[in-house]
Design an enzyme around this catalytic site. Structure first.
Site, short mmCIF file in Angstrom:
data_model
loop_
_atom_site.label_atom_id
_atom_site.label_comp_id
_atom_site.label_asym_id
_atom_site.label_seq_id
_atom_site.Cartn_x
_atom_site.Cartn_y
_atom_site.Cartn_z
N PHE A 92 21.44 -20.51 -28.45
CA PHE A 92 21.91 -19.12 -28.34
C PHE A 92 21.34 -18.39 -27.13
O PHE A 92 21.58 -17.20 -26.94
CB PHE A 92 21.60 -18.35 -29.63
CG PHE A 92 20.13 -18.31 -30.00
CD1 PHE A 92 19.25 -17.42 -29.38
CD2 PHE A 92 19.63 -19.14 -30.99
CE1 PHE A 92 17.91 -17.37 -29.71
CE2 PHE A 92 18.28 -19.10 -31.34
CZ PHE A 92 17.42 -18.21 -30.69
N THR A 134 16.47 -11.60 -39.53
CA THR A 134 17.21 -11.77 -38.26
C THR A 134 18.72 -11.69 -38.49
O THR A 134 19.43 -11.02 -37.75
CB THR A 134 16.87 -13.15 -37.63
OG1 THR A 134 15.45 -13.30 -37.60
CG2 THR A 134 17.44 -13.28 -36.24
N ASN A 145 21.62 -7.78 -33.33
CA ASN A 145 20.95 -7.34 -34.56
C ASN A 145 20.05 -6.12 -34.34
O ASN A 145 19.08 -5.91 -35.07
CB ASN A 145 20.21 -8.51 -35.22
CG ASN A 145 19.20 -9.14 -34.29
OD1 ASN A 145 19.01 -8.69 -33.18
ND2 ASN A 145 18.54 -10.19 -34.77
N TYR A 155 12.52 -13.52 -22.94
CA TYR A 155 12.87 -14.47 -24.01
C TYR A 155 12.65 -15.93 -23.59
O TYR A 155 13.27 -16.83 -24.18
CB TYR A 155 14.33 -14.25 -24.43
CG TYR A 155 14.53 -13.07 -25.36
CD1 TYR A 155 14.00 -13.07 -26.66
CD2 TYR A 155 15.26 -11.95 -24.97
CE1 TYR A 155 14.21 -12.00 -27.52
CE2 TYR A 155 15.47 -10.87 -25.83
CZ TYR A 155 14.93 -10.91 -27.10
OH TYR A 155 15.14 -9.85 -27.97
N LYS A 157 18.03 -2.52 -29.21
CA LYS A 157 18.85 -3.37 -28.34
C LYS A 157 20.16 -2.67 -27.92
O LYS A 157 20.58 -1.69 -28.56
CB LYS A 157 19.16 -4.67 -29.08
CG LYS A 157 17.93 -5.52 -29.40
CD LYS A 157 18.34 -6.83 -30.07
CE LYS A 157 17.17 -7.74 -30.33
NZ LYS A 157 17.61 -9.05 -30.90
N GLU A 192 4.08 -9.09 -25.04
CA GLU A 192 5.33 -8.35 -24.88
C GLU A 192 5.08 -6.91 -24.44
O GLU A 192 5.84 -6.37 -23.63
CB GLU A 192 6.12 -8.40 -26.18
CG GLU A 192 6.63 -9.81 -26.47
CD GLU A 192 7.29 -9.99 -27.84
OE1 GLU A 192 7.73 -11.12 -28.13
OE2 GLU A 192 7.37 -9.01 -28.61
N HIS A 234 14.31 -5.55 -31.99
CA HIS A 234 13.37 -6.66 -31.83
C HIS A 234 11.99 -6.16 -32.23
O HIS A 234 11.68 -5.00 -32.00
CB HIS A 234 13.32 -7.11 -30.35
CG HIS A 234 12.10 -7.93 -30.04
ND1 HIS A 234 12.05 -9.28 -30.29
CD2 HIS A 234 10.88 -7.58 -29.56
CE1 HIS A 234 10.85 -9.73 -29.96
NE2 HIS A 234 10.12 -8.71 -29.52
#
Ligand code: RTP
Ligand code: MG
Length: 140
Positions: A59, A93, A114, A51, A11, A128, A117
């Site tokens: 969030f 997570t 974080n 997402y 990320k 995905e 993914h």
């Protein structure tokens, strides 16, 4: 155990801190092989689409902001039990709950930022992977 493929992302919080190599090293040391990889700066629209399952969550806005804030490395990982193995090496997570030695324990900044993914099941992995890659881009 079967050889599987899973979808993984490094990320923006991690690419920004130049952690791409360190994260891939951890994945490779766990027995996962990178069989497809590219660096993308996703648009808000791409982040929202990827997402979509989380769109009602509180969030969601923060997640889309963060995922479109800089480059992400999208990749396909292959190996024995790759989906579960990747989740294990990623860690929980929330980095405060992540086990010692996991990627999130080592590198994550917060529950939102974080660092990585990973797909959570065979169906989401297939979905995905196809969101970001065509079959010809995957070289096993
Ligand atoms: P991922 O899908 O990214 O591999 O992570 P995950 O299964 O461990 O977490 P998930 O519940 O699917 O949430 C997706 C991502 O949304 C962000 N998040 N923020 N602020 C918050 O409370 C919160 N909760 C989740 C994280 O970036 C998480 O990885
Ligand atoms: Mg998830």
């Amino acid at each position: 155990m079967a050889v599987e493929r899973t979808f993984s992302m490094i990320k923006p919080d991690a690419t920004r801190r130049n952690l791409t190599g360190a994260i891939i090293k951890t994945l490779e040391e766990a027995g996962l092989t990178v069989v497809a990889s590219k660096r993308v700066w996703m648009s808000r629209r791409e982040a929202e689409g990827f997402y979509a399952v989380h769109k009602e969550r509180p969030f969601f806005g923060e997640l889309v902001d963060s995922m479109s804030s800089g480059p992400t490395v999208v990749q396909v990982l292959q190996g024995e039990n790759a989906i579960a193995k990747n989740r294990e090496v990623m860690g929980a997570t929330n980095p405060t709950e992540a086990a010692e030695g996991t990627i999130r324990k080592q590198f994550a900044l917060s529950i939102g930022e974080n660092s990585v993914h990973g797909s959570d099941a065979p169906e989401t992995a297939a979905q995905e992977i196809s969101y970001w890659f065509s079959e010809t881009e995957i070289v096993g």
